[in-house]
Design an enzyme around this catalytic site. Structure first.
Site, mmCIF file in Angstrom:
data_model
loop_
_atom_site.group_PDB
_atom_site.id
_atom_site.type_symbol
_atom_site.label_atom_id
_atom_site.label_comp_id
_atom_site.label_asym_id
_atom_site.label_seq_id
_atom_site.Cartn_x
_atom_site.Cartn_y
_atom_site.Cartn_z
ATOM 1 C CG ASP A 91 -29.230 29.757 -13.203
ATOM 2 O OD1 ASP A 91 -30.057 30.558 -13.676
ATOM 3 O OD2 ASP A 91 -28.520 30.004 -12.214
ATOM 4 C CG ASP A 126 -33.586 35.836 -13.075
ATOM 5 O OD1 ASP A 126 -33.341 34.812 -13.739
ATOM 6 O OD2 ASP A 126 -33.316 35.938 -11.870
ATOM 7 C CB ALA A 192 -31.867 36.922 -5.107
ATOM 8 C CB CYS A 275 -26.741 7.781 7.893
ATOM 9 S SG CYS A 275 -27.289 7.577 6.187
ATOM 10 C CB CYS A 277 -27.127 5.965 2.994
ATOM 11 S SG CYS A 277 -25.426 6.545 3.169
ATOM 12 C CB CYS A 280 -23.626 5.531 6.560
ATOM 13 S SG CYS A 280 -23.446 7.284 6.166
#
EC number: 2.4.2.48
Length: 580
Positions: A91, A126, A192, A275, A277, A280
């Site tokens: 950015d 921008d 935005a 979960c 993963c 978890c």
């Protein structure tokens, strides 16, 4: 200049699976870029790469304004600075500009700095205009943004974002998108929009995204700036978003918040982890709560990343299967504001229909009343209406109502599931030709049935369904078992070419591609010079040269507008060529 390529591999709704290559590094889209704060690493960039995140985003303005980081970045390059060998996007300070009202760098300075530190994808400075800004201010901000875009276009030496701005004014968003599409940029973020997502204004987000997409070139990836919650991925991809970025995985972890595809939960509220993963599976909520803050934050961030990755994989699998609308419908019921956004999206019928595939790998499931507004259903009813003029005999379908009898074997009518079962009698030998003619009218448009008026249709001994379609000893087409639509043979393509006036169902290629198409080789996008704007993804098409001589027939991956614009990737999967 940067090596940048983007091509489409599969699609559903307005979503697409794409292959994005930058400077020799490739990722599959839709994809998310975890945000890396170069001053505070919660999860190491190297670890992100090992988890499968092939692209990250960081803030070049923070690096520019931090002397130690700036010096190292200029000396070593940003990839060494972050210890990350994937694609790095940056950015420009626009977020800080929106949050704090100013930055201490010019547009030209930040663009050159991004080049000097070796980023893969840059972003010019921008002006992000927040939602509900007075129109005069939004117009002035956009004027400056477009001026800066022109400046960046003139000096950039790397792939670069050009963010679509315009606040909550759809006409300004579309105007910005059209103007930026004329310039030499690679990716178009929609800027935005974080305040809209933070305020659960998802319906307004739909308006902003679709207004932007309607003005953008279809061959460039679209990035939804600041979007990273898994609950919106399905909806956003269905709108046509290819890339996401977010610091949510880390920000939520710092606040002891736990991501799920349906929403966000607080760690203190959880008795069980829903979960499996690595985090978890290893710890209980109680064990995490008892950990030191730093370690707990890191583990929650890892969980949040796994959930984000899992949901994007779920979205991609849905695209492959042709079930993205079913997933959107399911996710939309996780929050009333998301449900309102889903219904708003379905109001954009023309945009959605243009991008909706004509056939899918899965059946049409009526999972809700909204399913009847999906572009597949809307298109099916409209096309059935034109067939009914020539084939008035009808049957009653439990989902689609009264439809022409001879469409009863074809997608989506036969390949559908609702509360009531739908069965249709197998065609008799005498009726089989009517089925083929009606399907041709439905699939290729008015007048196409004439190409099959003298056809003989072979019926399968096992199933009684139509299979091979012939005339005078020549093969015209095959009735596809999976969707009841027609795959053209060369003789069928010739006949269709004769009865359909130019440019109907045509993809026009240049002289370089002509000999390859005649030999049955695939047609690539860079060789296409024109196409029927009414072609839709996965249509069976006629490949012709500039003199409208038939060269081949095959299935297109792109719609008519895309065929005219794309310069990379496969355009038509050629089935058969017309050898001279």
């Amino acid at each position: 200049m940067a090596d940048f390529r983007f091509e489409v591999k599969a699609r559903d709704a307005a979503g697409r699976i794409g292959k994005l290559t930058v400077n020799g590094k490739t990722i599959e889209t839709p994809a998310i870029m975890p945000v890396i704060n170069p001053k505070q690493l919660i999860v190491a960039p190297k670890e992100l790469k090992e988890m499968g995140f092939g692209m990250v985003i960081t803030n070049s303005y923070i690096i520019y304004k931090t002397p130690e980081l700036r010096e190292r970045a200029l000396e070593e390059g940003i990839h060494k600075l972050l210890d990350y060998d994937g694609i790095i996007e940056v950015d420009s300070g626009s977020f800080q500009l929106m949050r704090y009202g100013g930055v201490e760098v010019t547009n030209g300075e930040i663009v050159r700095f991004q080049h000097d530190i070796g980023v893969d994808i840059g972003t010019f400075l921008d002006i992000p205009t927040p939602p509900d800004t007075p129109r005069e201010k939004a117009e002035e901000d956009l004027r400056i943004t477009l001026e800066r875009a022109k400046e960046a276009e003139g000096i950039k030496e790397i792939a670069m974002n050009a963010a679509v701005q315009g606040s909550t004014y759809p006409d300004l968003r579309t105007y910005a998108a059209r103007e930026l599409s004329k310039m030499n940029f690679e990716i178009h973020p929609i800027g935005a929009v974080v305040p809209l997502m933070e305020g659960y204004r998802y319906k307004d987000l739909v308006d902003v995204v679709i207004a932007s997409k309607q003005g953008l070139r279809p061959d460039r990836p679209v990035h939804l700036f600041g979007a990273g919650h898994p609950m919106i991925f399905a909806l956003a991809v269905a709108m046509g978003i290819d890339l996401f970025d977010s610091a949510s995985y880390a920000l939520y972890a710092k606040d002891d918040r736990y991501l799920t595809p349906e929403g966000t939960k607080r760690l203190e509220e959880l008795e069980y982890f829903p979960c499996s993963c690595p985090v978890c599976s290893r710890y209980t909520p109680q064990e995490l709560r008892e950990m030191p803050k730093e370690e707990r934050t890191r583990l929650l961030a890892l969980h949040n990343l796994w959930v984000i990755k899992e949901e994007l994989n779920r979205v991609k699998q849905a695209i492959k299967e042709g079930t993205l609308w079913e997933l959107v419908d399911e996710r939309a019921r996780g929050h009333p504001k998301l449900y309102a956004a889903y219904k708003r999206l379905l109001e954009y019928r023309e945009y959605l229909e243009k991008n909706e595939p004509v056939t899918k790998a899965s059946a049409f499931f009526k999972v809700s009343e909204e399913a009847l507004k999906w572009p597949t259903a809307v298109r099916a009813r409209e096309r059935a209406g034109r067939v009914k003029v020539k084939f008035p005999e009808t049957i009653n379908h439990p989902i689609f109502g009264e439809i022409p009898k001879y469409l009863g074997l074809s997608y989506p009518f036969a390949q559908s599931e609702g509360e009531e079962d739908f069965t249709i009698e197998r065609p008799s030998k005498e009726e089989a030709r009517n089925y083929v003619m009606a399907i041709a009218e439905y699939q290729f448009g008015e007048g196409a049935g004439e190409a099959f008026k003298d056809a003989f249709v072979e019926l399968s001994r096992k199933t009684g369904m139509p299979r091979q379609i012939k005339a005078r000893g020549k093969h015209l087409a095959t009735f596809r078992a999976e969707d009841g639509l027609l795959t053209l043979g060369i003789e069928g393509a010739r006949r269709l070419h004769e009865v359909l006036p130019f440019p109907r169902m045509r993809v026009v290629v240049d002289e370089d591609a002509e000999p390859f198409a005649r030999k049955g080789k695939n047609v690539f996008a860079k060789f296409v010079v024109d196409a029927d704007p009414n072609i839709r993804p996965y249509d069976e098409v006629l490949v012709v040269n500039k003199n409208d001589e038939l060269l081949a027939t095959g299935q297109t991956l792109l719609n008519g507008e895309e065929l005219r614009v794309f310069q990379q990737g496969l355009a038509v999967k050629v089935r058969r060529g017309v050898e001279k």
